[in-house]
Write an enzyme that holds these catalytic residues in place. Structure first.
Site, PDB file in Angstrom:
ATOM      1  N   LYS A 114      22.533  27.013   1.661  1.00 30.85           N
ATOM      2  CA  LYS A 114      21.308  26.718   2.428  1.00 30.85           C
ATOM      3  C   LYS A 114      20.347  25.829   1.648  1.00 30.85           C
ATOM      4  O   LYS A 114      19.585  25.063   2.220  1.00 30.85           O
ATOM      5  CB  LYS A 114      20.614  28.031   2.826  1.00 30.85           C
TER       6      LYS A 114
ATOM      7  N   TYR B  61      16.944  37.163   0.017  1.00 33.73           N
ATOM      8  CA  TYR B  61      16.816  37.891   1.279  1.00 33.73           C
ATOM      9  C   TYR B  61      15.561  38.756   1.249  1.00 33.73           C
ATOM     10  O   TYR B  61      14.552  38.374   0.659  1.00 33.73           O
ATOM     11  CB  TYR B  61      18.061  38.769   1.555  1.00 33.73           C
TER      12      TYR B  61
ATOM     13  N   VAL C 126      26.513  35.986   0.158  1.00 31.67           N
ATOM     14  CA  VAL C 126      27.253  37.235   0.361  1.00 31.67           C
ATOM     15  C   VAL C 126      28.638  37.260  -0.301  1.00 31.67           C
ATOM     16  O   VAL C 126      29.300  38.293  -0.289  1.00 31.67           O
ATOM     17  CB  VAL C 126      27.409  37.619   1.852  1.00 31.67           C
TER      18      VAL C 126
ATOM     19  N   SER D 292      25.450  31.730   1.511  1.00 37.74           N
ATOM     20  CA  SER D 292      24.033  31.374   1.721  1.00 37.74           C
ATOM     21  C   SER D 292      23.466  30.438   0.662  1.00 37.74           C
ATOM     22  O   SER D 292      22.413  29.845   0.891  1.00 37.74           O
ATOM     23  CB  SER D 292      23.181  32.636   1.744  1.00 37.74           C
TER      24      SER D 292
ATOM     25  N   TYR E  51      27.589  24.474   9.660  1.00 38.34           N
ATOM     26  CA  TYR E  51      27.088  25.626   8.903  1.00 38.34           C
ATOM     27  C   TYR E  51      28.248  26.415   8.259  1.00 38.34           C
ATOM     28  O   TYR E  51      28.203  26.753   7.074  1.00 38.34           O
ATOM     29  CB  TYR E  51      26.249  26.515   9.826  1.00 38.34           C
TER      30      TYR E  51
HETATM   31  N1  GLU Z   1      28.113  32.622   6.020  1.00 38.20           N
HETATM   32  C1  GLU Z   1      27.282  33.777   5.883  1.00 38.20           C
HETATM   33  C2  GLU Z   1      26.636  34.136   7.190  1.00 38.20           C
HETATM   34  O1  GLU Z   1      26.155  33.294   7.863  1.00 38.20           O
HETATM   35  C3  GLU Z   1      26.250  33.514   4.859  1.00 38.20           C
HETATM   36  C4  GLU Z   1      25.357  34.676   4.670  1.00 38.20           C
HETATM   37  C5  GLU Z   1      24.878  34.876   3.279  1.00 38.20           C
HETATM   38  O2  GLU Z   1      25.503  34.481   2.303  1.00 38.20           O
HETATM   39  O3  GLU Z   1      23.809  35.465   3.204  1.00 38.20           O
HETATM   40  O4  GLU Z   1      26.602  35.247   7.593  1.00 38.20           O
END
Ligand code: GLU
Length: 307
Positions: free
Chosen positions: A69, A243, A261, A66, A192
């Site tokens: 992002k 989050y 994550v 994430s 993504y």
């Molecule tokens: N690739 C992970 C997903 O889309 C990233 C999620 C994350 O790091 O929060 O679930």
């Protein structure tokens, strides 16, 4: 005022003190490849305007997940402008998990913010380019400009996510239906998954944090994106970067941050430091247990909070 010597000693103290907290966390299992990480790893790095300080497992590579992002959001804002971006994605935090679908059908019929999966997938669809490679090149190019080295992805993690991303696929198709995803759904998902699989280490993340702390200027003194885009993205890091744990993190650490994550946390102490942690075992919200505890400790010691 702490000296460099103090920073190095402080970081070591913080890792030693917090490493045992890993036992309270769990490895993520929904991306099978991430289950293979060693939950006992712990590292912390601090980048000042001239020096990098580090302690623990700061040179172990892991995937951005994430944390990626923030880069696609920077690129989308720079290339498409904030209006085009915020037509497809909102600016409000949610109390829901990062992969939640629930708000897509309520609220404004767009993903609430660009830091949850749905919002990030919508943002990926706005990155210009004729092919996935070209679009990925824009995100990787920004990172290469910050780190001054070529970027690679972890093919095994990429494939593992691509082959099991049932929920992200559902989110993407839902986004298509509500007109928040431009172009081909599978291509956008591919972009993504690739950005999530970019390999970094904890020391890299601290350098990236410093790039944010200096409002978009890399280590060689070159501005790579506008200060306005960095300000916008850093604000999202405060309100939604951790989050649905962002509120508590703001109280206890008080800096813009983004977690992933795979256990990394990218932190920004505006005008002062880039700071980063790594520890693969996660709490129930998806944040690194060791990482959060180390950042809390260091924030107290170095008075990080921007509030
Ligand atoms: N690739 C992970 C997903 O889309 C990233 C999620 C994350 O790091 O929060 O679930």
């Amino acid at each position: 005022m702490s000296t460099g010597r103090d920073y190095a000693a402080l970081l070591k103290e913080v890792v030693d003190e917090c490493r045992p907290y890993a036992e309270r966390g769990q490895l993520p299992s929904y991306i099978p490849e991430l289950r293979k990480a060693n939950p006992k790893l712990a590292g912390i790095a601090l980048q000042t305007s001239t020096e990098l300080y580090e302690a623990g497992d700061t040179r172990v590579e892991f995937t951005l997940q994430s944390i990626s992002k923030v880069f696609s959001l920077l690129v989308a804002i720079e290339e498409r402008g904030p209006e085009a971006v915020f037509a497809k994605v909102g600016a409000e935090p949610t109390g829901d998990p990062f992969n939640s679908i629930v708000k897509l059908e309520t609220a404004e019929k767009k993903p609430p913010n660009p830091m949850i999966n749905a919002g990030a997938i919508a943002v990926c669809s706005l990155i210009p380019g004729a092919t996935v490679e070209e679009r990925f090149g824009r995100i990787a190019g920004l990172l290469e400009g910050i780190l001054d080295r070529p970027i690679t992805i972890d093919e095994a993690v990429y494939k593992s996510e691509r082959d099991t991303a049932f929920r992200n696929r559902a989110l993407a198709w839902f986004l298509k239906e509500i007109n928040c995803l431009e172009g081909d759904v599978e291509e956008v998902l591919d972009l993504y998954f690739r950005q999530c699989s970019i390999l970094v280490n904890c020391a890299d993340l601290a350098r990236i944090g410093m790039f944010f702390a200096t409002k978009g200027i890399n280590g060689a003194g070159t501005p790579l994106v506008s200060a306005r885009a960095v300000r916008l993205v850093s604000t999202f890091m405060v309100t939604c970067g951790m989050y649905n744990g962002s509120g508590e993190f703001a109280i206890q650490v008080g800096i813009p941050a983004k977690s992933g994550v795979s256990g990394g946390i990218l932190g920004v102490v505006p005008g002062r430091f880039g700071v980063a942690t790594f520890g693969p075992a996660l709490d129930r919200k998806g944040n690194s247990v060791v990482g959060i505890s180390m950042l809390k400790r260091l924030s107290d010691l170095l008075d990080f909070s921007i509030f």
